[in-house]
Scaffold this motif. Structure first.
Motif, mmCIF file in Angstrom:
data_model
loop_
_atom_site.group_PDB
_atom_site.id
_atom_site.type_symbol
_atom_site.label_atom_id
_atom_site.label_comp_id
_atom_site.label_asym_id
_atom_site.label_seq_id
_atom_site.Cartn_x
_atom_site.Cartn_y
_atom_site.Cartn_z
ATOM 1 N N UNK A 158 0.824 -1.219 0.000
ATOM 2 C CA UNK A 158 0.000 0.000 0.000
ATOM 3 C C UNK A 158 0.854 1.263 0.000
ATOM 4 N N UNK A 159 2.008 1.213 0.676
ATOM 5 C CA UNK A 159 2.878 2.389 0.723
ATOM 6 C C UNK A 159 3.423 2.758 -0.649
ATOM 7 N N UNK A 160 3.521 1.783 -1.533
ATOM 8 C CA UNK A 160 4.032 2.037 -2.877
ATOM 9 C C UNK A 160 2.913 2.166 -3.908
ATOM 10 N N UNK A 161 1.679 1.954 -3.469
ATOM 11 C CA UNK A 161 0.547 1.982 -4.392
ATOM 12 C C UNK A 161 -0.223 3.299 -4.273
ATOM 13 N N UNK A 162 -0.688 3.858 -5.394
ATOM 14 C CA UNK A 162 -1.460 5.110 -5.340
ATOM 15 C C UNK A 162 -2.873 4.912 -4.788
ATOM 16 N N UNK A 163 -3.383 3.685 -4.876
ATOM 17 C CA UNK A 163 -4.736 3.397 -4.396
ATOM 18 C C UNK A 163 -4.648 2.304 -3.338
ATOM 19 N N UNK A 164 -5.256 2.545 -2.188
ATOM 20 C CA UNK A 164 -5.174 1.602 -1.076
ATOM 21 C C UNK A 164 -6.491 0.844 -0.959
ATOM 22 N N UNK A 165 -6.535 -0.298 -1.589
ATOM 23 C CA UNK A 165 -7.749 -1.110 -1.590
ATOM 24 C C UNK A 165 -7.422 -2.540 -1.155
ATOM 25 N N UNK A 166 -8.464 -3.244 -0.736
ATOM 26 C CA UNK A 166 -8.341 -4.650 -0.386
ATOM 27 C C UNK A 166 -9.648 -5.325 -0.783
ATOM 28 N N UNK A 167 -9.556 -6.532 -1.301
ATOM 29 C CA UNK A 167 -10.761 -7.256 -1.696
ATOM 30 C C UNK A 167 -11.595 -7.595 -0.470
ATOM 31 N N UNK A 168 -12.874 -7.832 -0.683
ATOM 32 C CA UNK A 168 -13.779 -8.161 0.420
ATOM 33 C C UNK A 168 -13.302 -9.416 1.152
ATOM 34 N N UNK A 169 -12.989 -10.452 0.388
ATOM 35 C CA UNK A 169 -12.521 -11.697 1.009
ATOM 36 C C UNK A 169 -11.163 -11.498 1.671
ATOM 37 N N UNK A 170 -10.278 -10.720 1.019
ATOM 38 C CA UNK A 170 -8.968 -10.431 1.598
ATOM 39 C C UNK A 170 -9.081 -9.655 2.897
ATOM 40 N N UNK A 171 -10.062 -8.780 2.982
ATOM 41 C CA UNK A 171 -10.291 -7.994 4.196
ATOM 42 C C UNK A 171 -10.715 -8.903 5.344
ATOM 43 N N UNK A 172 -11.604 -9.848 5.054
ATOM 44 C CA UNK A 172 -12.048 -10.784 6.089
ATOM 45 C C UNK A 172 -10.900 -11.682 6.556
ATOM 46 N N UNK A 173 -10.063 -12.104 5.609
ATOM 47 C CA UNK A 173 -8.907 -12.940 5.963
ATOM 48 C C UNK A 173 -7.948 -12.159 6.855
ATOM 49 N N UNK A 174 -7.707 -10.898 6.498
ATOM 50 C CA UNK A 174 -6.800 -10.082 7.307
ATOM 51 C C UNK A 174 -7.348 -9.868 8.716
ATOM 52 N N UNK A 175 -8.650 -9.610 8.816
ATOM 53 C CA UNK A 175 -9.274 -9.462 10.139
ATOM 54 C C UNK A 175 -9.150 -10.752 10.948
ATOM 55 N N UNK A 176 -9.322 -11.895 10.270
ATOM 56 C CA UNK A 176 -9.174 -13.195 10.931
ATOM 57 C C UNK A 176 -7.759 -13.355 11.486
ATOM 58 N N UNK A 177 -6.762 -13.006 10.686
ATOM 59 C CA UNK A 177 -5.363 -13.152 11.102
ATOM 60 C C UNK A 177 -5.045 -12.215 12.266
ATOM 61 N N UNK A 178 -5.466 -10.937 12.156
ATOM 62 C CA UNK A 178 -5.166 -9.959 13.203
ATOM 63 C C UNK A 178 -5.750 -10.374 14.549
ATOM 64 N N UNK A 179 -7.012 -10.753 14.542
ATOM 65 C CA UNK A 179 -7.690 -11.077 15.796
ATOM 66 C C UNK A 179 -7.199 -12.405 16.373
ATOM 67 N N UNK A 180 -7.038 -13.416 15.521
ATOM 68 C CA UNK A 180 -6.585 -14.718 16.037
ATOM 69 C C UNK A 180 -5.145 -14.631 16.537
ATOM 70 N N UNK A 181 -4.332 -13.774 15.928
ATOM 71 C CA UNK A 181 -2.966 -13.542 16.410
ATOM 72 C C UNK A 181 -2.987 -12.942 17.811
ATOM 73 N N UNK A 182 -3.806 -11.899 18.011
ATOM 74 C CA UNK A 182 -3.869 -11.232 19.313
ATOM 75 C C UNK A 182 -4.413 -12.171 20.390
ATOM 76 N N UNK A 183 -5.495 -12.875 20.067
ATOM 77 C CA UNK A 183 -6.077 -13.814 21.039
ATOM 78 C C UNK A 183 -5.133 -14.992 21.284
ATOM 79 N N UNK A 184 -4.431 -15.432 20.237
ATOM 80 C CA UNK A 184 -3.464 -16.515 20.382
ATOM 81 C C UNK A 184 -2.336 -16.133 21.314
ATOM 82 N N UNK A 185 -1.866 -14.890 21.223
ATOM 83 C CA UNK A 185 -0.820 -14.413 22.135
ATOM 84 C C UNK A 185 -1.272 -14.523 23.587
ATOM 85 N N UNK A 186 -2.508 -14.107 23.853
ATOM 86 C CA UNK A 186 -3.013 -14.158 25.222
ATOM 87 C C UNK A 186 -3.169 -15.602 25.695
#
Length: 313
Positions: free
Chosen positions: A83-111
Motif C-alpha cells: 500500500x505504501x508504494x501503491x497510489x490506491x489503497x484497496x483490499x478485496x472483500x474476502x482479503x479484508x475478512x482474511x486479514x481481520x481473521x489473522x489480526x484477531x486470532x494472532x492477538x487472542x493466540x498471544x493471550x
C-alpha cells in the motif's frame, strides 16, 4: 440499496491518506522493522529447534509464541508495504475478512499462549516434583496447539457472522481491516445483534484468560517471597513473561480505546501508530526479552556467535 450492497467487492483503506507525502520514508522504516521482526523471531525459533537441551516445556511454548508473532505480522506487513508504494489503497472483500481473521486470532493466540506459559511457571515453581509429569512434552504440544487453534476457531466464528452482513459502505478508516469496523458498516443494525453478542462472549473468554494469568502470578509471587531459590527462579523465568504480558495488554488496550472511543480530532498519524502498536512492539521485543533474560538461550546464542567469529579469524 440492496443492489448497491450486493456489488461490494472491495474496501478502500483511508488510513494512509494524510501520510502519503512521506510514503517512501515510511516504506523504508516499515521494511526495516519487518526484517528485524523476522530476524529475531526466526533466530530464536531455530535456536530452540536445533538445540536438544532446549526441548523443554518453557522453550517449546516460547517457540510457539514466536511462531504466532510471525503469523500475525505476516497478515499486516506485506500488504502495508504494498500500500505504501501503491497510489490506491484497496483490499478485496474476502482479503479484508482474511486479514481481520489473522489480526484477531494472532492477538487472542498471544493471550492464550501467555496463559499456558503462566500455568507452566506455576507448576514449575509451586509443584516442582510433579512438573515433568504434569508438563510432559506431549501435553505441552497439545496445549500449544490448543492455544492457537482455539482462538482461530473462535475468531473464525466471528468473521463468518460478519461475512453474512449486508454492508452500505466500502470505506475503512484504518491501515488494515478490523472486524469491529466492518460490522459498523452494516446497513441494518438489527443484523448486527448476533455478531455483537458473539463478539462480547469472545471478549469475556479472553478477559478470563487475563484474570487467570494475573491470579497465577499473584500466587507465584506469594509463594516465592519466602524462598530464596524460588525468588531466583521467578526473576529468571517469570519476569520475561510479565514484561511480555504487560507490553501486550498495553498495546491492545491502546488499540481498543483508539478504535472504540478515539476522537476524530486526533491526527491520523497518531491514530495509525496506536493501531499498529501491537504489530510492532510485542513481535519485536518478545524474542529480545527472552533471548537476553533466559540464561540458557543467551549462552547458546552467544556461544554460536563467538564460535563463528573464531572460525572467521
Amino acid at each position: 440499496m440492496m443492489d448497491n450492497v450486493s456489488v461490494i467487492t472491495i474496501f478502500y483503506l483511508s488510513g494512509l491518506n494524510e501520510t502519503i507525502n512521506h510514503r517512501f520514508l515510511l516504506f523504508f522504516l516499515t521494511l526495516l522493522c519487518y526484517c528485524a521482526i523476522l530476524l529475531v523471531n526466526i533466530a530464536l525459533i531455530v535456536t530452540v529447534v536445533l538445540d536438544k537441551s532446549l526441548h523443554e516445556p518453557m522453550y517449546i511454548l516460547l517457540c510457539t509464541f514466536c511462531i504466532n508473532g510471525l503469523y500475525g505480522t505476516a497478515g499486516f506487513y506485506p500488504k502495508f508495504l504494498w500500500d505504501l508504494l501503491s497510489p490506491v489503497h484497496v483490499v478485496s472483500y474476502s482479503g479484508c475478512l482474511v486479514q481481520a481473521q489473522v489480526m484477531y486470532s494472532f492477538a487472542c493466540g498471544d493471550l492464550s499462549i501467555l496463559a499456558v506459559m503462566a500455568y507452566d511457571r506455576y507448576v514449575a515453581i509451586c509443584r516442582p516434583l510433579e512438573y515433568h509429569c504434569v508438563m510432559s512434552r506431549q501435553r505441552v504440544l497439545k496445549l500449544a496447539c490448543f492455544s492457537w487453534l482455539t482462538p482461530f476457531c473462535i475468531i473464525g466464528t466471528n468473521i463468518s457472522l460478519t461475512a453474512r452482513l449486508k454492508l452500505c459502505s466500502t470505506f475503512i478508516p484504518r491501515l488494515f481491516c478490523v472486524n469491529w469496523i466492518i460490522v459498523s458498516l452494516a446497513c441494518f443494525p438489527a443484523e448486527v445483534v448476533v455478531s455483537s453478542i458473539v463478539a462480547y462472549i469472545t471478549i469475556l473468554i479472553y478477559v478470563f484468560h487475563g484474570v487467570f494469568i494475573v491470579w497465577s502470578y499473584m500466587y507465584l509471587i506469594k509463594t516465592c517471597v519466602h524462598s530464596a531459590e524460588n525468588r531466583a527462579k521467578f526473576m529468571q523465568t517469570c519476569v520475561p513473561h510479565l514484561v511480555s504480558l504487560t507490553t501486550f495488554l498495553l498495546t491492545i488496550l491502546f488499540d481498543v480505546m483508539n478504535m472504540r472511543f478515539a476522537s476524530t480530532k486526533l491526527p491520523q498519524t497518531l491514530q495509525n501508530f496506536l493501531a499498529i502498536e501491537f504489530l510492532v512492539i510485542p513481535p519485536l521485543m518478545n524474542p529480545l526479552i527472552y533471548g537476553f533474560k533466559l540464561t540458557k538461550i543467551r549462552n547458546i546464542i552467544l556461544g554460536r556467535v563467538t564460535c563463528r567469529k573464531r572460525v572467521n579469524f
